[in-house]
Write a protein that holds these residues in place. Structure first.
Motif, short mmCIF file in Angstrom:
data_model
loop_
_atom_site.label_atom_id
_atom_site.label_comp_id
_atom_site.label_asym_id
_atom_site.label_seq_id
_atom_site.Cartn_x
_atom_site.Cartn_y
_atom_site.Cartn_z
N PHE A 139 53.78 37.28 88.30
CA PHE A 139 53.59 37.95 87.00
C PHE A 139 52.75 39.22 87.11
O PHE A 139 52.84 40.08 86.24
CB PHE A 139 52.95 36.98 86.00
CG PHE A 139 53.95 36.09 85.31
CD1 PHE A 139 54.86 36.62 84.41
CD2 PHE A 139 53.96 34.73 85.56
CE1 PHE A 139 55.78 35.80 83.77
CE2 PHE A 139 54.88 33.90 84.92
CZ PHE A 139 55.79 34.43 84.03
N THR A 140 51.94 39.33 88.16
CA THR A 140 51.13 40.55 88.31
C THR A 140 51.79 41.57 89.23
O THR A 140 51.23 42.66 89.44
CB THR A 140 49.73 40.20 88.88
OG1 THR A 140 49.87 39.46 90.09
CG2 THR A 140 48.93 39.39 87.87
N GLY A 178 64.37 27.59 80.15
CA GLY A 178 63.63 27.04 79.03
C GLY A 178 62.18 27.49 79.16
O GLY A 178 61.89 28.48 79.82
N ASN A 179 61.29 26.74 78.63
CA ASN A 179 59.90 27.17 78.73
C ASN A 179 58.99 25.97 78.82
O ASN A 179 59.38 24.84 78.52
CB ASN A 179 59.51 28.05 77.55
CG ASN A 179 58.71 29.27 77.99
OD1 ASN A 179 58.03 29.23 79.01
ND2 ASN A 179 58.81 30.35 77.25
N SER A 180 57.79 26.22 79.25
CA SER A 180 56.73 25.22 79.25
C SER A 180 55.48 25.90 78.72
O SER A 180 55.41 27.14 78.68
CB SER A 180 56.50 24.66 80.66
OG SER A 180 56.04 25.68 81.53
N LEU A 181 54.52 25.12 78.32
CA LEU A 181 53.30 25.70 77.77
C LEU A 181 52.60 26.61 78.78
O LEU A 181 52.14 27.70 78.42
CB LEU A 181 52.35 24.57 77.34
CG LEU A 181 52.82 23.71 76.16
CD1 LEU A 181 51.84 22.55 75.93
CD2 LEU A 181 52.95 24.54 74.89
N GLU A 187 53.23 34.31 80.65
CA GLU A 187 53.98 35.42 80.05
C GLU A 187 53.13 36.20 79.06
O GLU A 187 53.17 37.44 79.01
CB GLU A 187 55.23 34.89 79.34
CG GLU A 187 56.32 34.40 80.28
CD GLU A 187 57.54 33.93 79.52
OE1 GLU A 187 58.64 34.40 79.81
OE2 GLU A 187 57.39 33.07 78.62
N ASN A 188 52.36 35.46 78.25
CA ASN A 188 51.62 36.09 77.16
C ASN A 188 50.27 36.65 77.57
O ASN A 188 49.72 37.51 76.87
CB ASN A 188 51.42 35.09 76.02
CG ASN A 188 52.73 34.64 75.39
OD1 ASN A 188 53.67 35.42 75.30
ND2 ASN A 188 52.80 33.39 74.97
N ASN A 189 49.72 36.17 78.69
CA ASN A 189 48.36 36.55 79.03
C ASN A 189 48.19 37.23 80.38
O ASN A 189 47.13 37.82 80.64
CB ASN A 189 47.45 35.32 79.00
CG ASN A 189 47.34 34.71 77.62
OD1 ASN A 189 46.54 35.16 76.80
ND2 ASN A 189 48.14 33.68 77.36
#
Length: 375
Positions: A139-140, A178-181, A187-189
């Motif tokens: 993600f980075t 799909g997604n997981s917590l 993704e959001n942070n």
């Protein structure tokens, strides 16, 4: 005792090498959108690109299995080295993960609830820590948004608004994650919003895809049923009697969610009679491993089908994931829902109980009800 001769080690090494090849082939298919036997322009560079998926994925898997291995050794419980299971479907023109995972075999007797707990918990915690590192790196270090045009050159004509055009084509099938917590949190942070890929394209981002699969398989291992890692955790925390109640309840819930992905209301009567009979037969065969009388097993199978059908009929927007049905069968017939009782049933220490609850939290934040969605 295990006879560890040259043949023993050769088998382990060959299975690992084969799994590395099959996961690399699978990774090249996800990353490049090319399949070796079906893409005339497939190249060595495409194969090497698959290592960006196979290396982190197998590294997470290996750390998980050796977490079990070294903890078993710590408790002086005889155990085998991991057997890697290669599985590649590219020869059929189909994508796959490249492996069914890896397994170690406990040979020596496990004498206490503490040993069951320690050996069971060591794998998922070790693999989870590495998966966090892979996801953070992925993600980075996201490529520029235009990276997707290297895989889908047909998108380039639409520019970065391609999602408004290509996904409306009913002839084009795409695979969305799909997604997981936890994945959503990354993704959001963590991710740069400007580079964050569409969920239908994450399969082409090898570190994200490998990390997502690692979280998902960690969650599957931590399902608190039978002798899965999560079953060992529940047995350690609550004992054999409570494990039996919790495991049976969760197995029924798991089966319910899996079946919702299969059942469709509104089909004609002939098809309904045929498919419903086959499905109830599958449930009956899977439930036979629960150890009930035949009449009770049949009632459970019919009752499950009725509950699933009525839910899909009354709430058509509620869906499940039929891919879990294989796991329903494996748990019911092969792995088992119950847990063996250790001779030493001494309760766990407070520290171990805290670790057990942490593992249950890991299960919750990693689990995805519908991991792969065909759209």
């Amino acid at each position: 005792m295990i006879e560890k001769n040259t043949r023993y080690y050769a088998k382990k090494i060959i299975l690992f090498v084969l799994t590395f090849i099959t996961t690399t082939l699978a990774g090249s298919e996800w990353v490049t959108n090319r399949i070796i036997f079906y893409s005339p322009d497939y190249s060595w560079a495409d194969f090497l690109a698959g290592m960006h998926y196979s290396i982190p994925f197998l590294f997470i898997l290996t750390v998980h299995e050796f977490g079990h291995f070294f903890m078993a050794k710590y408790h002086k419980v005889e155990v085998t080295l991991p057997n890697y299971i290669p599985l590649w479907l590219g020869f059929m023109g189909s994508v796959s993960f490249g492996t069914l995972g890896a397994l170690i075999q406990i040979v020596g007797p496990i004498k206490s609830r503490k040993q069951f707990f320690d050996i069971g918990i060591a794998g998922p915690i070790a693999g989870f820590v590495v998966a966090l590192g892979v996801l953070f790196y992925g993600f980075t270090n996201l490529p520029e948004p235009e990276y997707i045009f290297e895989i889908h050159p047909e998108y380039e004509q639409y520019g970065m608004d391609y999602a408004d055009h290509v996904y409306d084509d009913e002839e084009i099938m795409s695979i969305s994650l799909g997604n997981s917590l936890l994945f959503s949190w990354f993704e959001n942070n963590v991710a740069d919003p400007e580079r964050l890929p569409n969920h239908r394209e994450i399969i082409h981002y090898p570190y994200l895809f490998a990390g997502f699969l690692a979280l998902f398989f960690t969650a599957l291992n931590l399902i608190p049923i039978g002798q899965l890692d999560g079953g060992h955790v529940i047995y350690g925390l609550f004992g054999a009697k409570n494990h039996q109640i919790i495991a049976f309840t969760l197995y029924m819930i798991f089966t319910f969610v899996a079946g919702l992905g299969l059942i469709t209301a509104g089909i004609d009567l002939g098809d309904f009679a045929l498919y419903s009979t086959m499905y109830v037969g599958f449930l009956y065969f899977s439930f036979k491993g629960l150890g009930f009388q035949q009449s009770t097993t049949l009632m459970l199978a019919v009752g499950m089908f009725v509950a699933q059908y009525l839910t899909s009929y009354i709430f058509p927007s509620v869906t499940g994931f039929s891919g879990y049905l294989l796991f329903v069968f494996l748990l019911g017939r092969l792995i088992g829902v119950k847990h063996p009782v250790a001779p030493d049933d001494t309760p766990l220490s407070t520290g171990r109980k805290v670790l057990g609850w942490i593992c249950l939290i890991i299960f919750i934040i990693c689990f995805s009800f519908e991991p792969l969605v065909l759209e």
